[in-house]
Motif scaffolding. Structure first.
Motif, mmCIF file in Angstrom:
data_model
loop_
_atom_site.group_PDB
_atom_site.id
_atom_site.type_symbol
_atom_site.label_atom_id
_atom_site.label_comp_id
_atom_site.label_asym_id
_atom_site.label_seq_id
_atom_site.Cartn_x
_atom_site.Cartn_y
_atom_site.Cartn_z
ATOM 1 N N GLY B 224 1.092 -1.171 -0.063
ATOM 2 C CA GLY B 224 -0.131 0.010 0.039
ATOM 3 C C GLY B 224 0.885 1.267 0.077
ATOM 4 O O GLY B 224 0.623 2.397 -0.583
ATOM 5 N N ARG B 225 1.995 1.263 0.758
ATOM 6 C CA ARG B 225 2.731 2.349 0.726
ATOM 7 C C ARG B 225 3.249 2.997 -0.677
ATOM 8 O O ARG B 225 3.187 4.229 -0.792
ATOM 9 C CB ARG B 225 4.009 2.189 1.527
ATOM 10 N N GLU B 226 3.562 2.127 -1.674
ATOM 11 C CA GLU B 226 3.894 2.694 -2.887
ATOM 12 C C GLU B 226 2.667 3.342 -3.373
ATOM 13 O O GLU B 226 2.858 4.233 -4.354
ATOM 14 C CB GLU B 226 4.392 1.766 -3.986
ATOM 15 N N TYR B 227 1.396 2.955 -3.019
ATOM 16 C CA TYR B 227 0.228 3.794 -3.753
ATOM 17 C C TYR B 227 -0.074 5.047 -2.989
ATOM 18 O O TYR B 227 -0.777 5.860 -3.643
ATOM 19 C CB TYR B 227 -0.900 2.800 -3.512
ATOM 20 N N ILE B 228 0.531 5.271 -1.895
ATOM 21 C CA ILE B 228 0.471 6.666 -1.463
ATOM 22 C C ILE B 228 0.616 7.602 -2.157
ATOM 23 O O ILE B 228 -0.158 8.696 -2.467
ATOM 24 C CB ILE B 228 0.953 6.885 0.168
ATOM 25 N N GLY B 229 1.917 7.891 -2.500
ATOM 26 C CA GLY B 229 2.143 8.842 -3.270
ATOM 27 C C GLY B 229 1.767 8.795 -4.955
ATOM 28 O O GLY B 229 1.346 9.934 -5.408
ATOM 29 N N ARG B 230 1.609 7.473 -5.404
ATOM 30 C CA ARG B 230 0.965 7.600 -6.671
ATOM 31 C C ARG B 230 -0.470 8.273 -6.775
ATOM 32 O O ARG B 230 -0.853 8.951 -7.645
ATOM 33 C CB ARG B 230 0.832 5.968 -7.045
ATOM 34 N N VAL B 231 -1.364 7.622 -5.650
ATOM 35 C CA VAL B 231 -2.598 8.378 -5.652
ATOM 36 C C VAL B 231 -2.711 9.789 -5.571
ATOM 37 O O VAL B 231 -3.543 10.158 -6.220
ATOM 38 C CB VAL B 231 -3.508 7.404 -4.922
ATOM 39 N N PHE B 232 -2.104 10.079 -4.745
ATOM 40 C CA PHE B 232 -2.039 11.769 -4.494
ATOM 41 C C PHE B 232 -1.577 12.389 -5.553
ATOM 42 O O PHE B 232 -2.041 13.322 -6.080
ATOM 43 C CB PHE B 232 -1.223 12.006 -3.170
ATOM 44 N N ALA B 233 -0.494 11.876 -6.308
ATOM 45 C CA ALA B 233 0.159 12.416 -7.400
ATOM 46 C C ALA B 233 -1.002 12.489 -8.515
ATOM 47 O O ALA B 233 -1.122 13.301 -9.111
ATOM 48 C CB ALA B 233 1.424 11.714 -7.932
ATOM 49 N N ILE B 234 -1.612 11.220 -8.732
ATOM 50 C CA ILE B 234 -2.668 11.331 -9.622
ATOM 51 C C ILE B 234 -3.874 12.261 -9.301
ATOM 52 O O ILE B 234 -4.244 13.124 -10.162
ATOM 53 C CB ILE B 234 -3.446 9.978 -9.953
ATOM 54 N N CYS B 235 -4.281 12.201 -8.320
ATOM 55 C CA CYS B 235 -5.391 13.324 -7.932
ATOM 56 C C CYS B 235 -4.835 14.740 -7.833
ATOM 57 O O CYS B 235 -5.818 15.370 -8.411
ATOM 58 C CB CYS B 235 -5.605 12.953 -6.250
ATOM 59 N N VAL B 236 -3.747 15.182 -7.475
ATOM 60 C CA VAL B 236 -3.392 16.518 -7.499
ATOM 61 C C VAL B 236 -3.025 16.776 -9.107
ATOM 62 O O VAL B 236 -3.644 17.824 -9.578
ATOM 63 C CB VAL B 236 -1.998 16.788 -6.664
ATOM 64 N N LEU B 237 -2.482 15.979 -9.823
ATOM 65 C CA LEU B 237 -2.405 16.025 -11.487
ATOM 66 C C LEU B 237 -3.724 16.335 -11.974
ATOM 67 O O LEU B 237 -3.814 17.212 -12.916
ATOM 68 C CB LEU B 237 -1.500 15.099 -12.204
ATOM 69 N N GLY B 238 -4.681 15.579 -11.562
ATOM 70 C CA GLY B 238 -5.863 15.793 -12.246
ATOM 71 C C GLY B 238 -6.834 16.510 -11.932
ATOM 72 O O GLY B 238 -8.132 16.897 -12.195
ATOM 73 N N GLY B 239 -6.315 17.445 -10.856
ATOM 74 C CA GLY B 239 -7.056 18.700 -10.376
ATOM 75 C C GLY B 239 -8.082 18.370 -9.287
ATOM 76 O O GLY B 239 -9.001 19.176 -9.273
ATOM 77 N N LEU B 240 -7.756 17.541 -8.541
ATOM 78 C CA LEU B 240 -8.493 17.269 -7.428
ATOM 79 C C LEU B 240 -9.961 16.811 -7.652
ATOM 80 O O LEU B 240 -10.312 15.976 -7.386
ATOM 81 C CB LEU B 240 -8.430 18.442 -6.332
ATOM 82 N N GLN B 241 -10.834 17.492 -7.784
ATOM 83 C CA GLN B 241 -12.119 17.169 -7.820
ATOM 84 C C GLN B 241 -12.718 16.486 -9.019
ATOM 85 O O GLN B 241 -13.787 15.785 -9.209
ATOM 86 C CB GLN B 241 -12.975 18.393 -7.807
ATOM 87 N N SER B 242 -12.106 16.621 -10.245
ATOM 88 C CA SER B 242 -12.600 16.133 -11.439
ATOM 89 C C SER B 242 -12.320 14.533 -11.752
ATOM 90 O O SER B 242 -10.997 14.154 -11.629
ATOM 91 C CB SER B 242 -12.188 17.037 -12.481
ATOM 92 N N LEU B 243 -13.379 13.769 -11.971
ATOM 93 C CA LEU B 243 -12.923 12.597 -12.194
ATOM 94 C C LEU B 243 -12.543 12.362 -13.579
ATOM 95 O O LEU B 243 -11.512 11.474 -13.741
ATOM 96 C CB LEU B 243 -14.451 11.720 -11.829
#
Lengths: 355, 291
Positions: B224-243
């Motif tokens: 799971g740890r490798e995914y912490i950075g990955r998911v937040f990277a994707i979320c921030v890169l994607g502009g937070l709210q937009s699916l």
């Protein structure tokens, strides 16, 4: 109490603890005590940024590991061989690029190598202080959660770099062979006792520094950032500069705590040095002790690290980590001001006569 | 076809497939962190929990892991409600104490991981299903079904969630909670209830994402740890709210990671998403599609 006076008292207390450990304890006392002292330094360092400024750093392990790996690199450094400096630039995913090398004769350094541990600590602290400053610059615009996540990201980037750095062993790790004892001003001292003594001195320095910051203009500046960064900036507090100072000092102390670590453990691999348990412990200890003053991290580290050592020996290391996690959750929910806050509240209640 | 072109195209396809899966992993964070402003760094731990539940059921009853994850959705929904209730009562209610909330989730992440280690040990676990060993071949392309199935299903899941958020009353209320809580209250909607539902949904997605994860690769508790950075990277890169932004960012990260491990070696891959995250946060905190 004046700072020099405090420093001397802390030194005396430290020396007394060392004396008692020599008199009553065996080798294990020093092995366990070293870990507790190391966590006092880490927790105090974390608290300078996390407690005073309100910036949560999840990447403590990164700074710790930078210090540790600086020591490994210096330990492996052989000044009798010429140093090869290379610069290579590649365009990603292509074969286009160049590589330039030059050699440097560094044999004049050989009289001072291998470096003694205090020199390694200074060096490790310097490098991790620079990393801290760099992190401060990179995260200038980030607040709250974004800052915390960025520190986590920094830890993984640094870990990947170390894993791919063959000189310090890469993912295979590096062995450090330490002497079993050494003579110090005519007194024979076991190496672990020597390390313990150094870590004791380091924690005295860290605590004095934290206390000094807390009572200076710097500390008040930090507190304004924690309470309301926007308002502080509007009032003319140089928040940017203060933040950089905080990340640098905090990073420096963490690196200093990490520098003697390879000599303590004897074999260092990236998984150990960057272990998440350093991140969790250095957050949990100030949170459990109380984040507003220098006493909190000290109390938290003493309680948690001792408990953890005890549980690790009697049950297993997983349970030790689990207990820290549970304590962290428990304290942030039930007692947000930590043990120090609980004690203060109890004392106030006794003074006013309520029960 | 030229072998280097084939290598490139295969890396591209592999990246897109893994990117689809990353979208499923991140969609929960996009809801909890992006929309609700709750920094749930424990999300990857819930994903691993989902993987282990899929594993247990698969081992004992031989049930399909993805089907299992859909069956246990209500349990994860309930778990999400409970976690939100604790978070709300102890932190959110008293105003903005983000620092302690962060520490709470960090502790939760850690405790979940260690409990999984204590129960299952650190061995890698895997599941069995008919499509896991199958590979679909087309010329020089090799598309493993264990990648294709999670990718398509996770895109379906994100599409359903997007429809839910934009077309239904409840979904619109969730979007509104992130913008103006007072207005919501004036419309006689309880924002806390809406947030609880939204957070519970975000945790429920972790169940499905966990099943996808264990279909794609063997799992051990600290994955799971490798995914912490990955998911937040994707979320921030994607502009937070937009699916939709999340899906695009997930594809980008997937492709860049796949290219990096093809051309530079897998040991550099973890640095990609984290490096991306650091750069995005430093230079464009609003994300790619951010306002």
């Amino acid at each position: 109490m004046r700072t020099p006076f405090f420093f001397i008292i802390a030194l005396v207390v430290g020396a007394a603890v060392f004396g008692v450990a020599l008199w009553k304890g065996g080798d294990y006392t020093f092995y366990a005590g070293y870990v507790v002292l190391q966590f006092i330094v880490l927790a105090t360092a974390w608290n300078i940024l996390g407690g005073y400024c309100g910036y949560v750093n999840f990447g403590s392990a990164a700074f710790f590991a930078v210090g540790a790996y600086c020591s490994v690199a210096l330990h492996k450094f052989d000044p009798t061989k010429p140093l090869e400096l290379c610069l290579s630039v590649w365009i990603p995913f292509t074969e286009i690029g160049f590589r330039a090398c030059s050699t440097l004769n560094v044999s004049f350094l050989s009289p001072i190598f291998p470096l003694p541990i205090p020199a390694l600590i200074v060096f490790g602290g310097l490098i991790s202080g620079i990393v801290g400053l760099g992190m401060g610059y990179l995260t200038l615009r980030l607040r709250g959660a974004f800052f915390a996540i960025a520190t986590l990201a920094l830890a993984v980037v640094l870990q990947t770099m170390v894993v791919n750095w063959d000189y310090v062993g890469g993912s295979r790790g590096a062995y450090i062979i330490r002497p079993s004892e050494l003579t110090f001003a005519g007194i024979k001292l076991g190496y672990i006792q020597y390390l313990f003594l150094i870590m004791m001195l380091l924690s005295v320095i860290a605590l004095t520094l934290a206390r000094l910051i807390e009572r200076s203009r710097l500390g008040y500046g930090f507190a304004t950032i924690r309470d309301d960064e926007l308002a502080a900036e509007a009032c003319g507090v140089p928040t940017l500069r203060l933040k950089l100072i905080a990340t640098t000092i905090s990073g420096m102390l963490m690196g200093m705590a990490g520098a003697p670590f390879p000599y303590y453990i004897g074999y260092l691999e990236p998984g150990t040095a960057f272990g998440l348990s350093y991140g969790v412990n250095s957050i949990a200890m100030p949170m459990i002790g109380g984040t507003t003053s220098w006493v909190g991290p000290l109390v938290g580290a003493l309680i948690v690290a001792t408990l953890q050592q005890w549980v690790t020996v009697t049950i297993s290391s997983e349970w030790g980590v689990l207990i820290v996690g549970l304590l962290l959750i428990f304290f942030v929910i039930i007692a947000p001001k930590g043990v120090v806050g609980l004690v203060q509240a109890t004392r106030r209640r006794f003074k006013t006569g309520e029960h | 076809m030229d072998p280097s072109v084939a290598l490139f195209l295969n890396a591209l396809v592999a990246g897109l497939l893994i990117g689809g899966f990353y979208a499923a992993v991140t969609v929960g964070i996009s809801i909890s962190f992006g929309i609700l402003d709750i920094v749930n760094i424990a999300h990857p731990a819930f994903i691993i929990l989902g993987s282990y539940i899929a594993y247990i059921v698969n081992q004992t009853f031989g049930l399909d892991p993805i089907l299992t994850s859909i069956i246990v959705l209500p349990a994860f929904y309930l778990l999400g409600s409970v976690v939100y209730q604790i978070y709300y009562v102890s932190f959110e209610q008293h105003g903005q104490d983000a620092l302690r909330g962060l520490a709470f989730f960090f502790g939760l992440l850690f405790v979940t991981e260690v409990i999984l280690i204590l129960v299952f040990g650190v061995d890698y676990r895997y599941v069995q299903a008919s499509y896991i060993d199958a590979t679909y071949r087309m010329g020089t392309f090799a598309i493993p079904m264990r990648m294709l199935v999670p990718c398509l299903l996770s895109l379906l899941m994100v599409a359903l969630l997007q429809m839910f958020l934009t077309r239904t009353f409840l979904g619109r209320a969730i979007m509104a909670v992130s913008q103006d809580q007072l207005a919501l209250r004036l419309m006689a909607v309880n924002p806390v209830r809406i947030k609880r539902i939204a957070f519970a949904i975000s945790i429920a997605t972790a169940s499905v994402a966990g099943a996808f994860l264990i279909v794609i690769q063997p799992v051990e508790p600290s994955v799971g740890r490798e995914y912490i950075g990955r998911v937040f990277a994707i979320c921030v890169l994607g502009g937070l709210q937009s699916l939709p932004g999340t899906v695009i960012a997930a594809m980008i990260i997937g492709v860049v990671e796949s290219m990096t491990s093809t051309y530079y070696g897998p040991s550099w891959a973890p640095a990609v998403s984290f490096g991306f995250l650091l750069i995005t946060l430093a230079f464009r905190p609003a994300g790619l599609l951010g306002r």
